[in-house]
Design a protein around this motif. Structure first.
Motif, PDB file in Angstrom:
ATOM      1  N   UNK A  88     121.856  63.652  37.722  1.00 56.20           N
ATOM      2  CA  UNK A  88     120.972  64.813  37.634  1.00 56.20           C
ATOM      3  C   UNK A  88     119.533  64.389  37.362  1.00 56.20           C
ATOM      4  N   UNK A  89     119.333  63.472  36.429  1.00 56.15           N
ATOM      5  CA  UNK A  89     117.975  63.049  36.077  1.00 56.15           C
ATOM      6  C   UNK A  89     117.466  61.938  36.992  1.00 56.15           C
ATOM      7  N   UNK A  90     118.345  61.421  37.854  1.00 51.91           N
ATOM      8  CA  UNK A  90     118.035  60.358  38.811  1.00 51.91           C
ATOM      9  C   UNK A  90     117.686  59.044  38.115  1.00 51.91           C
ATOM     10  N   UNK A  91     118.407  58.746  37.038  1.00 54.69           N
ATOM     11  CA  UNK A  91     118.232  57.492  36.312  1.00 54.69           C
ATOM     12  C   UNK A  91     118.807  56.349  37.110  1.00 54.69           C
ATOM     13  N   UNK A  92     118.141  55.257  37.257  1.00 55.76           N
ATOM     14  CA  UNK A  92     116.793  54.916  36.789  1.00 55.76           C
ATOM     15  C   UNK A  92     115.748  55.011  37.899  1.00 55.76           C
ATOM     16  N   UNK A  93     116.068  55.725  38.979  1.00 54.54           N
ATOM     17  CA  UNK A  93     115.192  55.750  40.157  1.00 54.54           C
ATOM     18  C   UNK A  93     113.947  56.602  39.989  1.00 54.54           C
ATOM     19  N   UNK A 136     111.274  47.442  34.307  1.00 56.62           N
ATOM     20  CA  UNK A 136     111.554  46.209  35.045  1.00 56.62           C
ATOM     21  C   UNK A 136     110.848  45.061  34.343  1.00 56.62           C
ATOM     22  N   UNK A 137     111.576  43.998  34.074  1.00 54.85           N
ATOM     23  CA  UNK A 137     111.016  42.784  33.500  1.00 54.85           C
ATOM     24  C   UNK A 137     111.567  41.603  34.261  1.00 54.85           C
ATOM     25  N   UNK A 138     110.687  40.830  34.872  1.00 55.84           N
ATOM     26  CA  UNK A 138     111.098  39.647  35.626  1.00 55.84           C
ATOM     27  C   UNK A 138     112.285  39.942  36.538  1.00 55.84           C
ATOM     28  N   UNK A 139     112.121  40.928  37.404  1.00 53.89           N
ATOM     29  CA  UNK A 139     113.145  41.320  38.378  1.00 53.89           C
ATOM     30  C   UNK A 139     114.449  41.776  37.728  1.00 53.89           C
TER      31      UNK A 139
END
Length: 154
Positions: A88-93, A136-139
């Motif tokens: 519903x919240x589209x996590x993490x997009x 996002x951290x180092x891919x």
């Protein structure tokens, strides 16, 4: 980056026998909890925030304390599943921030899943907020717990 803010409804009256659970309302203490938490949230919340709320009356009353527009979503009812909430919240997009007003055990199970905890051992107190961020951290995708705040500490 995406923020997911989980806000459990404030204290509600216990259900009377035969009463529809979704019709339960906040107690006077619950109304004060919702007011205190909404005052704190208002100072923290970013622009462009989306607010989603369970259609249960106690959750609606909690969300109304914030004084912002919100959408009622059946996926957030007490018997909802973390996968439904996250879709519903589209996590993490998604980008930006989403505030979800809902119930235990759904909110605790969702936080536990995102933080790699045992879902049975994670409970969110009435009226409390858990603020999570996906970054996002180092891919690598990480979930960070930014803060936990309970109305009793405000």
């Amino acid at each position: 980056m995406m923020d997911l803010i989980l806000w459990r409804h404030a204290e509600a009256h216990p259900g009377a026998e035969g009463q529809d659970d979704l019709a339960r309302t906040l107690t006077a203490r619950g109304e004060k909890q919702a007011a205190r938490m909404s005052a704190w949230l208002e100072k923290q919340l970013p622009d462009g925030l989306r607010v989603l709320c369970s259609p249960a009356r106690r959750a609606e009353q909690t969300a109304q304390a914030l004084g912002r527009k919100f959408k009622l979503r059946a996926e957030l009812l007490p018997d909802g599943q973390p996968a439904e909430l996250l879709e519903l919240v589209q996590w993490p997009r998604a980008r930006g921030a989403v505030l979800v007003v809902g119930h235990q055990p759904l909110l605790g199970q969702t936080a536990a899943q995102l933080l790699g905890m045992d879902p049975a051992g994670c409970s969110i107190r009435k009226g409390a907020v858990w603020w999570l961020r996906q970054r996002q951290r180092m891919d690598q995708s990480q979930t960070v717990l930014l803060t936990v705040m309970a109305p009793d500490f405000l």
